[in-house]
Design a protein around this motif. Structure first.
Motif, mmCIF file in Angstrom:
data_model
loop_
_atom_site.group_PDB
_atom_site.id
_atom_site.type_symbol
_atom_site.label_atom_id
_atom_site.label_comp_id
_atom_site.label_asym_id
_atom_site.label_seq_id
_atom_site.Cartn_x
_atom_site.Cartn_y
_atom_site.Cartn_z
ATOM 1 N N VAL A 1 2.378 1.777 -3.428
ATOM 2 C CA VAL A 1 1.418 2.311 -4.401
ATOM 3 C C VAL A 1 1.236 3.810 -4.166
ATOM 4 O O VAL A 1 1.251 4.614 -5.106
ATOM 5 C CB VAL A 1 0.063 1.565 -4.289
ATOM 6 N N THR B 1 5.974 1.282 -9.425
ATOM 7 C CA THR B 1 5.475 0.395 -10.484
ATOM 8 C C THR B 1 5.991 -1.025 -10.288
ATOM 9 O O THR B 1 5.621 -1.927 -11.034
ATOM 10 C CB THR B 1 5.946 0.884 -11.878
ATOM 11 N N GLU C 1 -4.010 -6.389 -4.096
ATOM 12 C CA GLU C 1 -3.895 -5.021 -3.574
ATOM 13 C C GLU C 1 -3.628 -4.036 -4.713
ATOM 14 O O GLU C 1 -4.154 -2.928 -4.707
ATOM 15 C CB GLU C 1 -2.741 -4.993 -2.559
ATOM 16 N N ALA C 2 -2.791 -4.430 -5.659
ATOM 17 C CA ALA C 2 -2.373 -3.515 -6.734
ATOM 18 C C ALA C 2 -2.109 -4.312 -8.006
ATOM 19 O O ALA C 2 -0.960 -4.656 -8.297
ATOM 20 C CB ALA C 2 -1.121 -2.765 -6.303
ATOM 21 N N ARG D 1 0.843 -1.215 0.000
ATOM 22 C CA ARG D 1 0.000 0.000 0.000
ATOM 23 C C ARG D 1 0.870 1.253 0.000
ATOM 24 O O ARG D 1 0.614 2.195 -0.747
ATOM 25 C CB ARG D 1 -0.888 0.024 1.256
ATOM 26 N N GLU E 1 -1.820 -3.600 -10.979
ATOM 27 C CA GLU E 1 -0.956 -3.006 -12.002
ATOM 28 C C GLU E 1 0.533 -3.075 -11.625
ATOM 29 O O GLU E 1 1.394 -2.830 -12.457
ATOM 30 C CB GLU E 1 -1.374 -1.553 -12.278
ATOM 31 N N LEU E 2 0.830 -3.400 -10.371
ATOM 32 C CA LEU E 2 2.238 -3.489 -9.953
ATOM 33 C C LEU E 2 2.913 -4.696 -10.585
ATOM 34 O O LEU E 2 2.327 -5.779 -10.622
ATOM 35 C CB LEU E 2 2.329 -3.667 -8.436
#
Ligand code: V47
Length: 355
Positions: free
Chosen positions: A95, A100, A127-128, A92, A130-131
């Motif tokens: 982000v 990235t 959680e992300a 978190r 796009e990471l």
């Protein structure tokens, strides 16, 4: 040097004798200038960096490599293992800071099951999404196969399905057996590191390659290491960047080690650029080199300076005196003040923004 200069000018491959000669030479500026020319042909004036965050999920390790100040044996009160929820909290933060990439490696934990690592990947991606998750060295991939009883290919497939994007280049150390027997006798062999990396490439994942230098190895060991990497890259094309890691000696058990000189660091980076003609990128990892040598390296054939990092333990436990974190602005200034063009990239070297 004249013969080497001509070869470089004509785009011919350097052989092992050529690079050995370069390692033994003290013509640092001559070598650096050649490397800078080669890099300029390959990458123009651009220098890449990324916004990333390291997460070292555990320092408990069943191997006790002589050069490593990060690993702890189980029962050691300085040992730690992150809960998956703690990993989520760090993601978190990453982000929120515009990262990235998550770069995640750890020790070979004596008890965690393979599921822990799959769960960690799924949690990060949930959680992300796009990471990009660059995680686990070839050493860990081998360990996962052993603890799960699965084949290498199944391990890689499951990790990929859970969200693994690519592999970092660690664990290569020096691939030759004699040095490996002295600095990391329990670690997988150099042949196995290469075999796993080849499998990973064949499964469609890219990876990086490193070389830990400045401990007990000779120049001939470095040359052999570079040759093995160049040969593998000829076969797969799966390596993205090469990262020479300057050995940090504090709290390690390498006899007589004093650390890498600035001259040796710059020469090694430049020679890597000259020899590894099939690698697109040579990275100066500022954590191990220090900011000033990493910046000067940009005039010695280097075109990548790694990322923001945020929380680094492996080098700092061994006495690295670099900061823990660099901001995007600090990275841009380092690159600009070397007269080069800063470009933020993602893990796969897609350009995000030129500055
Ligand atoms: O595998 C351990 C090395 C590596 C020490 O792929 C040490 O983008 C110096 O691989 N002194 C981990 N080095 C770091 C690594 C890495 C770093 C940044 C980017 C990427 C990438 C990969 O650090 C280990 C080991 O080879 N290491 N101890 C030490 N005392």
């Amino acid at each position: 040097m004249k013969q080497i200069r001509d070869k470089v000018k004509n785009g011919q491959r350097l052989n092992d004798d050529d690079v050995l000669e370069l390692f033994e030479s003290f013509d640092l500026l001559g070598i650096g200038e050649l490397a800078a020319q080669v890099n300029s042909r390959k990458n123009g004036n651009k220098v890449y960096f990324n916004v990333n965050r390291h997460i070292n999920y555990t320092n408990l390790c069943v191997n006790q490599c002589v050069f490593c100040a990060f690993a702890r044996e189980s029962g050691d009160e300085r040992g730690y293992t992150l809960e998956v929820e703690e990993v989520r909290a760090k993601v978190r933060e990453a982000v929120a800071a515009g990262a990235t990439e998550i770069h995640s490696v750890g020790g070979l934990h004596p008890e965690l099951p393979f599921d822990y690592y799959l769960e960690m990947l799924r949690t990060i991606k949930k959680e992300a999404p796009e990471l990009h998750v660059k995680a686990f060295t070839a050493v860990e991939i081998d360990y996962f196969a052993r603890i799960s009883g699965k084949t290498l290919i199944d391990v890689v497939r499951e990790l990929k399905e859970a969200g693994l994007g690519s592999l970092p280049g660690g664990g290569a150390e020096i691939l030759g057996r004699q040095v490996r027997d002295k600095i990391c006798p329990e670690k997988i062999s150099g042949e196995r590191w290469l075999e796993i990396t080849e499998t990973v490439h064949n499964c469609g994942l890219r990876s990086n390659a490193t070389m830990l230098f400045g401990h007990l190895e000779s120049y001939a060991d470095r040359v052999e290491h570079l040759r093995l990497l160049r040969e593998l890259q000829d076969r797969t094309g799966g390596f993205q960047s090469f990262i020479p890691l300057a050995f940090q000696p504090d709290n390690t058990r390498v006899p007589g080690a004093v650390g890498v000189s600035g001259i040796d660091a710059l020469k090694t980076l430049a020679i890597s650029r000259l020899y590894l003609d099939n690698f697109q990128h040579i990275k100066a990892y500022w954590v191990m080199l220090g900011l000033k040598i990493a910046q000067v390296a940009l005039c010695f054939g280097v075109n990548d300076i790694d990322g923001t990092v945020v929380e680094e333990k492996i080098g700092h436990d061994a006495g690295a005196d670099s900061p823990q974190v660099l901001s995007r602005e600090q990275l841009i200034a380092l690159i600009r003040n070397a007269g080069r063009q800063p470009v933020e990239r993602d893990t796969l070297y897609r350009e995000i923004r030129e500055y």
